[in-house]
Design a protein around this motif. Structure first.
Motif, PDB file in Angstrom:
ATOM      1  N   LYS A 225      35.308  20.896  33.743  1.00 27.12           N
ATOM      2  CA  LYS A 225      34.282  20.477  32.781  1.00 27.12           C
ATOM      3  C   LYS A 225      32.887  20.673  33.352  1.00 27.12           C
ATOM      4  O   LYS A 225      31.964  21.131  32.653  1.00 27.12           O
ATOM      5  CB  LYS A 225      34.495  19.011  32.392  1.00 27.12           C
ATOM      6  N   GLN A 226      32.720  20.345  34.622  1.00 26.54           N
ATOM      7  CA  GLN A 226      31.415  20.508  35.256  1.00 26.54           C
ATOM      8  C   GLN A 226      31.017  21.979  35.290  1.00 26.54           C
ATOM      9  O   GLN A 226      29.871  22.334  34.985  1.00 26.54           O
ATOM     10  CB  GLN A 226      31.447  19.933  36.666  1.00 26.54           C
ATOM     11  N   ALA A 227      31.958  22.846  35.650  1.00 27.60           N
ATOM     12  CA  ALA A 227      31.673  24.281  35.683  1.00 27.60           C
ATOM     13  C   ALA A 227      31.377  24.815  34.293  1.00 27.60           C
ATOM     14  O   ALA A 227      30.471  25.643  34.102  1.00 27.60           O
ATOM     15  CB  ALA A 227      32.847  25.027  36.301  1.00 27.60           C
ATOM     16  N   ALA A 228      32.143  24.371  33.293  1.00 30.09           N
ATOM     17  CA  ALA A 228      31.939  24.846  31.925  1.00 30.09           C
ATOM     18  C   ALA A 228      30.565  24.430  31.401  1.00 30.09           C
ATOM     19  O   ALA A 228      29.890  25.205  30.710  1.00 30.09           O
ATOM     20  CB  ALA A 228      33.047  24.314  31.022  1.00 30.09           C
ATOM     21  N   GLU A 229      30.144  23.217  31.725  1.00 33.65           N
ATOM     22  CA  GLU A 229      28.828  22.748  31.285  1.00 33.65           C
ATOM     23  C   GLU A 229      27.708  23.606  31.851  1.00 33.65           C
ATOM     24  O   GLU A 229      26.681  23.814  31.201  1.00 33.65           O
ATOM     25  CB  GLU A 229      28.635  21.284  31.697  1.00 33.65           C
ATOM     26  N   GLN A 230      27.910  24.123  33.045  1.00 31.93           N
ATOM     27  CA  GLN A 230      26.880  24.925  33.709  1.00 31.93           C
ATOM     28  C   GLN A 230      26.900  26.389  33.284  1.00 31.93           C
ATOM     29  O   GLN A 230      25.867  27.058  33.328  1.00 31.93           O
ATOM     30  CB  GLN A 230      27.062  24.832  35.223  1.00 31.93           C
ATOM     31  N   ARG A 231      28.054  26.885  32.835  1.00 29.54           N
ATOM     32  CA  ARG A 231      28.195  28.334  32.657  1.00 29.54           C
ATOM     33  C   ARG A 231      28.552  28.783  31.248  1.00 29.54           C
ATOM     34  O   ARG A 231      28.368  29.965  30.918  1.00 29.54           O
ATOM     35  CB  ARG A 231      29.277  28.850  33.621  1.00 29.54           C
ATOM     36  N   VAL A 232      29.068  27.900  30.412  1.00 25.58           N
ATOM     37  CA  VAL A 232      29.507  28.299  29.073  1.00 25.58           C
ATOM     38  C   VAL A 232      28.461  27.866  28.051  1.00 25.58           C
ATOM     39  O   VAL A 232      28.121  26.686  27.954  1.00 25.58           O
ATOM     40  CB  VAL A 232      30.877  27.679  28.728  1.00 25.58           C
ATOM     41  N   PHE A 233      27.958  28.835  27.290  1.00 20.09           N
ATOM     42  CA  PHE A 233      26.902  28.564  26.318  1.00 20.09           C
ATOM     43  C   PHE A 233      27.351  29.020  24.930  1.00 20.09           C
ATOM     44  O   PHE A 233      28.165  29.932  24.791  1.00 20.09           O
ATOM     45  CB  PHE A 233      25.605  29.270  26.713  1.00 20.09           C
ATOM     46  N   ALA A 234      26.803  28.373  23.904  1.00 25.60           N
ATOM     47  CA  ALA A 234      27.116  28.724  22.523  1.00 25.60           C
ATOM     48  C   ALA A 234      26.850  30.220  22.306  1.00 25.60           C
ATOM     49  O   ALA A 234      25.916  30.774  22.899  1.00 25.60           O
ATOM     50  CB  ALA A 234      26.271  27.884  21.575  1.00 25.60           C
ATOM     51  N   PRO A 235      27.673  30.885  21.451  1.00 26.34           N
ATOM     52  CA  PRO A 235      28.684  30.301  20.573  1.00 26.34           C
ATOM     53  C   PRO A 235      30.048  30.037  21.224  1.00 26.34           C
ATOM     54  O   PRO A 235      30.954  29.555  20.554  1.00 26.34           O
ATOM     55  CB  PRO A 235      28.834  31.343  19.473  1.00 26.34           C
ATOM     56  N   SER A 236      30.224  30.384  22.501  1.00 26.55           N
ATOM     57  CA  SER A 236      31.486  30.041  23.157  1.00 26.55           C
ATOM     58  C   SER A 236      31.596  28.527  23.344  1.00 26.55           C
ATOM     59  O   SER A 236      30.596  27.844  23.565  1.00 26.55           O
ATOM     60  CB  SER A 236      31.592  30.721  24.525  1.00 26.55           C
ATOM     61  N   GLN A 237      32.826  28.028  23.257  1.00 24.95           N
ATOM     62  CA  GLN A 237      33.096  26.626  23.525  1.00 24.95           C
ATOM     63  C   GLN A 237      34.399  26.522  24.299  1.00 24.95           C
ATOM     64  O   GLN A 237      35.337  27.280  24.046  1.00 24.95           O
ATOM     65  CB  GLN A 237      33.207  25.818  22.221  1.00 24.95           C
ATOM     66  N   VAL A 238      34.460  25.569  25.221  1.00 26.85           N
ATOM     67  CA  VAL A 238      35.673  25.351  26.002  1.00 26.85           C
ATOM     68  C   VAL A 238      36.020  23.862  25.969  1.00 26.85           C
ATOM     69  O   VAL A 238      35.210  23.026  26.379  1.00 26.85           O
ATOM     70  CB  VAL A 238      35.509  25.830  27.455  1.00 26.85           C
ATOM     71  N   GLU A 239      37.201  23.555  25.465  1.00 29.48           N
ATOM     72  CA  GLU A 239      37.728  22.199  25.458  1.00 29.48           C
ATOM     73  C   GLU A 239      38.750  22.084  26.583  1.00 29.48           C
ATOM     74  O   GLU A 239      39.600  22.961  26.754  1.00 29.48           O
ATOM     75  CB  GLU A 239      38.404  21.896  24.121  1.00 29.48           C
ATOM     76  N   LEU A 240      38.690  20.988  27.341  1.00 29.81           N
ATOM     77  CA  LEU A 240      39.582  20.801  28.485  1.00 29.81           C
ATOM     78  C   LEU A 240      40.338  19.487  28.337  1.00 29.81           C
ATOM     79  O   LEU A 240      39.732  18.436  28.119  1.00 29.81           O
ATOM     80  CB  LEU A 240      38.779  20.832  29.780  1.00 29.81           C
ATOM     81  N   LEU A 241      41.668  19.574  28.442  1.00 37.65           N
ATOM     82  CA  LEU A 241      42.539  18.440  28.171  1.00 37.65           C
ATOM     83  C   LEU A 241      43.350  18.076  29.404  1.00 37.65           C
ATOM     84  O   LEU A 241      43.901  18.970  30.067  1.00 37.65           O
ATOM     85  CB  LEU A 241      43.498  18.770  27.021  1.00 37.65           C
ATOM     86  N   VAL A 242      43.453  16.789  29.691  1.00 35.73           N
ATOM     87  CA  VAL A 242      44.310  16.310  30.773  1.00 35.73           C
ATOM     88  C   VAL A 242      45.674  15.972  30.179  1.00 35.73           C
ATOM     89  O   VAL A 242      45.831  14.962  29.488  1.00 35.73           O
ATOM     90  CB  VAL A 242      43.722  15.066  31.460  1.00 35.73           C
ATOM     91  N   MET A 243      46.648  16.826  30.422  1.00 36.43           N
ATOM     92  CA  MET A 243      47.997  16.574  29.943  1.00 36.43           C
ATOM     93  C   MET A 243      48.952  17.574  30.565  1.00 36.43           C
ATOM     94  O   MET A 243      48.538  18.625  31.076  1.00 36.43           O
ATOM     95  CB  MET A 243      48.078  16.661  28.415  1.00 36.43           C
ATOM     96  N   ASP A 244      50.223  17.240  30.547  1.00 39.16           N
ATOM     97  CA  ASP A 244      51.262  18.146  31.017  1.00 39.16           C
ATOM     98  C   ASP A 244      51.349  19.322  30.044  1.00 39.16           C
ATOM     99  O   ASP A 244      51.467  19.114  28.836  1.00 39.16           O
ATOM    100  CB  ASP A 244      52.593  17.395  31.068  1.00 39.16           C
ATOM    101  N   GLY A 245      51.280  20.537  30.569  1.00 35.53           N
ATOM    102  CA  GLY A 245      51.285  21.706  29.712  1.00 35.53           C
ATOM    103  C   GLY A 245      52.471  21.768  28.770  1.00 35.53           C
ATOM    104  O   GLY A 245      52.336  22.212  27.627  1.00 35.53           O
TER     105      GLY A 245
END
Length: 229
Positions: free
Chosen positions: A57-77
Motif C-alpha cells: 500500500k505504501q509503495a502504491a501510494e507513492q507510485r500509482v497515479f490515476a487513472p490506474s488504481q490498485v486495491e490490496l486485500l489481506v486474505m488467503d488467496g
C-alpha cells in the motif's frame, strides 16, 4: 528474477485502458505496481501477510497515479472469490496457494476472461536432482517439472503459451544471497531477539541447500505468459 526481465514480459501485454488485473499472493505487489505504472489498470492484489500488504500500500501510494488504481486485500488467496473475470490474472512463485502448479493454472483460468492473459512464475528442474539434495530439502522429483514441462502444464490446462522469461544463474545467486544477507544482518542487529537462533539455523539451511547440496545447479525459475482462448 531481475526487474529488466519482469519489465520485458510486462511490455508485451498490451493491456487496454481500464483493464482488470488480479495478483494472487502478491507480496509487496511490485509486479502489479509496475503494470499499473505502464498501463491504466484497475488492479487487485491479495496476500495473506498484513506486513506485505502494508508495504504494498505504501509503495502504491507513492507510485500509482490515476487513472490506474490498485486495491490490496489481506486474505488467503484461495479464499478470494471474484465477482467478475479479469483481463490478466497473476500468481508468481506461490502455486502452493492452490496446491500445485496445474491447480493454480486452472484457478487462474477460471478468474480470467476469454482472450485474457495469465502470468505465472514457477520453479523447474534444470537437471535431475541428486538423492542427497532431495533428502536435505525434503523435495521429491515430482515437486517440480522441467521448464518444458511447465509450459506443457499450461497447454494441458487449455491455455496458449505466448512468452516466457527465465532466471539466469546470476539472478538466482542474487536472490539466494539476498536471503542469506537479510537473515544474517537481522541476527547481527537484533541479538536479543529470542528467534535469532532459529533464524540462523534457517539461514544455514538455505545456504547449504543452495551451495553444499547442489540447489544452484538443479533449480531454475521462470515466468510464463499464457492466453486463455
Amino acid at each position: 528474477m531481475n526487474t529488466q526481465k519482469l519489465d520485458e514480459i510486462i511490455s508485451i501485454m498490451d493491456l487496454a485502458e481500464g483493464a482488470r488485473v488480479l495478483d494472487i499472493a502478491c507480496g509487496k505487489a511490485e509486479p502489479l505496481i509496475r503494470i499499473a505504472e505502464r498501463y491504466h489498470i484497475q488492479g487487485t492484489g491479495v496476500d495473506i501477510s498484513q506486513f506485505f500488504v502494508d508495504a504494498a500500500k505504501q509503495a502504491a501510494e507513492q507510485r500509482v497515479f490515476a487513472p490506474s488504481q490498485v486495491e490490496l486485500l489481506v486474505m488467503d488467496g484461495k479464499e478470494f472469490k471474484p465477482d467478475k473475470q479479469f483481463d490478466l490474472s497473476i500468481c508468481l512463485g506461490a502455486s502452493w496457494v492452490y496446491g500445485g502448479f496445474p491447480s493454480t493454472l486452472n484457478h487462474l483460468a477460471q478468474f480470467t476472461r476469454p482472450q485474457g492473459l495469465i502470468m505465472v512464475g514457477e520453479p523447474y528442474w534444470r537437471c535431475e536432482p541428486s538423492e542427497e539434495f532431495l533428502k536435505a530439502t525434503g523435495e521429491s522429483r515430482d515437486s517440480f517439472a522441467t521448464h518444458a514441462g511447465n509450459v506443457e502444464a499450461g497447454i494441458n490446462a487449455g491455455l496458449i503459451p505466448i512468452y516466457s522469461v527465465a532466471s539466469s544463474q546470476n539472478d538466482w545467486d542474487r536472490y539466494e544471497w539476498s536471503r542469506i544477507r537479510a537473515g544474517e544482518t537481522y541476527a547481527l542487529r537484533h541479538p536479543e531477539d529470542p528467534d535469532v537462533p532459529k533464524l540462523r539455523a534457517r539461514v544455514k539451511q538455505v545456504r547449504d541447500n543452495y551451495l553444499k547440496y547442489g540447489g544452484r545447479e538443479y533449480f531454475g525459475w521462470a515466468v510464463y505468459l499464457f492466453v486463455k482462448p
